[in-house]
Write an enzyme that holds these catalytic residues in place. Sequence first.
Site, PDB file in Angstrom:
ATOM      1  N   ASN A 183      27.040  46.341  39.571  1.00 20.21           N
ATOM      2  CA  ASN A 183      27.022  45.591  40.769  1.00 20.21           C
ATOM      3  C   ASN A 183      27.204  46.527  41.987  1.00 20.21           C
ATOM      4  O   ASN A 183      27.120  47.742  41.834  1.00 20.21           O
ATOM      5  CB  ASN A 183      28.149  44.304  40.809  1.00 20.21           C
ATOM      6  N   ASP A 198      31.177  40.362  34.464  1.00 22.84           N
ATOM      7  CA  ASP A 198      31.533  39.037  33.573  1.00 22.84           C
ATOM      8  C   ASP A 198      31.244  39.254  32.221  1.00 22.84           C
ATOM      9  O   ASP A 198      31.649  38.413  31.205  1.00 22.84           O
ATOM     10  CB  ASP A 198      31.512  37.883  34.416  1.00 22.84           C
ATOM     11  N   PRO A 240      36.383  40.833  28.791  1.00 27.46           N
ATOM     12  CA  PRO A 240      37.895  40.224  28.969  1.00 27.46           C
ATOM     13  C   PRO A 240      38.046  39.997  30.336  1.00 27.46           C
ATOM     14  O   PRO A 240      37.683  40.776  31.320  1.00 27.46           O
ATOM     15  CB  PRO A 240      38.748  41.199  28.314  1.00 27.46           C
ATOM     16  N   ILE A 282      40.434  40.529  32.906  1.00 25.73           N
ATOM     17  CA  ILE A 282      41.570  41.402  32.984  1.00 25.73           C
ATOM     18  C   ILE A 282      42.505  40.799  33.950  1.00 25.73           C
ATOM     19  O   ILE A 282      43.881  40.667  33.416  1.00 25.73           O
ATOM     20  CB  ILE A 282      41.305  42.710  33.755  1.00 25.73           C
ATOM     21  N   VAL A 283      42.435  40.247  35.164  1.00 22.84           N
ATOM     22  CA  VAL A 283      43.232  39.816  36.000  1.00 22.84           C
ATOM     23  C   VAL A 283      44.065  38.529  35.419  1.00 22.84           C
ATOM     24  O   VAL A 283      45.131  38.362  35.323  1.00 22.84           O
ATOM     25  CB  VAL A 283      42.960  39.576  37.393  1.00 22.84           C
TER      26      VAL A 283
HETATM   27  O1  PMT Z   1      33.777  48.037  46.399  1.00 22.26           O
HETATM   28  P1  PMT Z   1      33.590  47.497  47.707  1.00 22.26           P
HETATM   29  O2  PMT Z   1      32.001  48.130  47.894  1.00 22.26           O
HETATM   30  O3  PMT Z   1      34.427  48.012  48.792  1.00 22.26           O
HETATM   31  O4  PMT Z   1      33.587  45.958  47.735  1.00 22.26           O
HETATM   32  C1  PMT Z   1      34.481  45.407  47.910  1.00 22.26           C
HETATM   33  C2  PMT Z   1      34.710  44.198  46.938  1.00 22.26           C
HETATM   34  C3  PMT Z   1      33.584  43.027  47.202  1.00 22.26           C
HETATM   35  C4  PMT Z   1      34.172  44.627  45.486  1.00 22.26           C
HETATM   36  C5  PMT Z   1      35.932  43.495  46.788  1.00 22.26           C
HETATM   37  O5  PMT Z   1      36.423  43.268  48.231  1.00 22.26           O
HETATM   38  C6  PMT Z   1      36.211  42.356  45.928  1.00 22.26           C
HETATM   39  O6  PMT Z   1      35.707  41.272  46.187  1.00 22.26           O
HETATM   40  N1  PMT Z   1      36.416  42.465  44.653  1.00 22.26           N
HETATM   41  C7  PMT Z   1      36.385  41.584  43.734  1.00 22.26           C
HETATM   42  C8  PMT Z   1      34.879  41.204  43.133  1.00 22.26           C
HETATM   43  C9  PMT Z   1      35.071  40.181  41.976  1.00 22.26           C
HETATM   44  O7  PMT Z   1      34.658  40.553  40.947  1.00 22.26           O
HETATM   45  O8  PMT Z   1      35.380  39.076  42.340  1.00 22.26           O
HETATM   46  P2  PMT Z   1      35.074  37.623  41.301  1.00 22.26           P
HETATM   47  O9  PMT Z   1      35.523  36.621  42.153  1.00 22.26           O
HETATM   48  O10 PMT Z   1      33.822  37.769  40.343  1.00 22.26           O
HETATM   49  O11 PMT Z   1      36.497  38.002  40.456  1.00 22.26           O
HETATM   50  C10 PMT Z   1      37.648  37.300  40.903  1.00 22.26           C
HETATM   51  C11 PMT Z   1      38.921  38.378  40.159  1.00 22.26           C
HETATM   52  O12 PMT Z   1      38.871  38.472  38.819  1.00 22.26           O
HETATM   53  C12 PMT Z   1      38.707  39.676  40.646  1.00 22.26           C
HETATM   54  O13 PMT Z   1      40.022  39.984  40.993  1.00 22.26           O
HETATM   55  C13 PMT Z   1      38.249  40.354  39.603  1.00 22.26           C
HETATM   56  O14 PMT Z   1      38.714  42.088  39.816  1.00 22.26           O
HETATM   57  C14 PMT Z   1      38.810  39.822  38.444  1.00 22.26           C
HETATM   58  N2  PMT Z   1      37.894  40.021  37.035  1.00 22.26           N
HETATM   59  C15 PMT Z   1      36.683  39.512  37.133  1.00 22.26           C
HETATM   60  C16 PMT Z   1      36.077  39.579  36.043  1.00 22.26           C
HETATM   61  C17 PMT Z   1      36.677  40.044  34.581  1.00 22.26           C
HETATM   62  N3  PMT Z   1      36.345  40.056  33.537  1.00 22.26           N
HETATM   63  N4  PMT Z   1      38.043  40.612  35.145  1.00 22.26           N
HETATM   64  C18 PMT Z   1      38.664  40.685  36.040  1.00 22.26           C
HETATM   65  O15 PMT Z   1      39.724  40.941  36.251  1.00 22.26           O
END
Ligand code: PMT
Length: 403
Positions: free
Chosen positions: A210, A279, A305, A307-308
């Site tokens: 991404n 994901d 998985p 992670i968070v």
């Molecule tokens: O890196 P940059 O270019 O500066 O951009 C910053 C950013 C946009 C990447 C950052 O600010 C941001 O939003 N990061 C989270 C991106 C994301 O994956 O969001 P999500 O809404 O899809 O996931 C929600 C949370 O679950 C996040 O904390 C993510 O780290 C976590 N996650 C998601 C999938 C997974 N398999 N494991 C996770 O831990």
Amino acid sequence: MSRPPNRRIVLGVAGGIAAYKAADLVRRLRDRDFEVRVVMTAGAREFVGPLTFQALSSNPVHCELLDEQAEAGMGHIELARWADLVLVAPATAHVMARLAHGLADDLLTTLCLATTAPLVVAPAMNQQMWQANATQANVLTLLDRGVQVLGPGEGDQACGEIGPGRMLEPEEIADRIEARFRGGALTGVDVVVTAGPTREALDPVRFLTNHSTGKMGYAVACAAAQAGARVSLVSGPTALPAPPDVDRVEVTSAEEMHAEVMARAARCDIFIAAAAVADYRPAGIAEQKIKKSDGPAALDLVRTPDIVAAVAAMDNGPFTVGFAAETQSVQTHARDKLERKGLDMIAANRVGLPDRGFASESNALSVLWRDGGCRELALAPKAELARDLIGLVAERYRAEHPA
Ligand code: PMT
């Protein structure tokens, strides 16, 4: 009365009309029991005389780099060693450019290069100069190096224009310096941060990924370290250097990131998931390069998985902060993620706009936490925003773990 140790400030005064406010700043710093030595640029001396600063600081004022008398007393190296902090206020566009580029063509810029003390700048300039691309690039360079940038404020300017570029009031600058000396909000706390994208291999030459560059997560790791935390940064592939005072662990895939985080999660106090983790990953990695064929191709994907969510589900796990990247209804989706993943806090950002989210230099966050609380952090450079976010994380963490 003897002064407490480690409260020695070199105040660099550069040549702008706000130099007159620096005189008041010396007084405010001394009221807070700092010892102050003033270094003036040639430009500053066009606005205010050294005698004013000498009288207010009760110390000789330092002006010249190549001055036999000064070097025999306290020369630039002694001044650089003497300082517990170097504050440049006002910091003009010119001084900030010289600091960003590592120039050493006068006493102030030379001692800034020669010191190991933290550097804080309080910009003051015309609003157009502040907003110029060159100045903003210099600000980002300084922030990336861990320089603290205080302000500028917005409002009427001495030049008759209105906008951002006013030096903060001396009282506010002195308060923020005092807060910095009082100790970091996360001193003694172990923090793990994830940052950047993951890469999920399809075959030896291709992967799914991404747009994350790691800028946001690296800024968060840097801000946590500046707040006194011991920081581990589990990073996907990025082009960024490791931030100072941060232990970086480099990973490629979501599974590797998961393993490295879980190995550290039980021993940390706060976990912040800023990475954009895939994901899904391909169900298998082809041993040889997949050959193209006519007609559509299909990918078999399986979940990675979360992670968070795994960290948040641990017994006696750390205070867990997720990020949420959303294209619409930011707060609603973020609150849903907070609850679904069992997080303590979530920082949500809009993605898909040029000035925020993926790859941009700036961002804006809606921060939500478990008891229904919410704070908006307005659009700002990622380093600055990260500092505000860490302030908020520290506040919520301390509320749940009183010392
Ligand atoms: O890196 P940059 O270019 O500066 O951009 C910053 C950013 C946009 C990447 C950052 O600010 C941001 O939003 N990061 C989270 C991106 C994301 O994956 O969001 P999500 O809404 O899809 O996931 C929600 C949370 O679950 C996040 O904390 C993510 O780290 C976590 N996650 C998601 C999938 C997974 N398999 N494991 C996770 O831990």
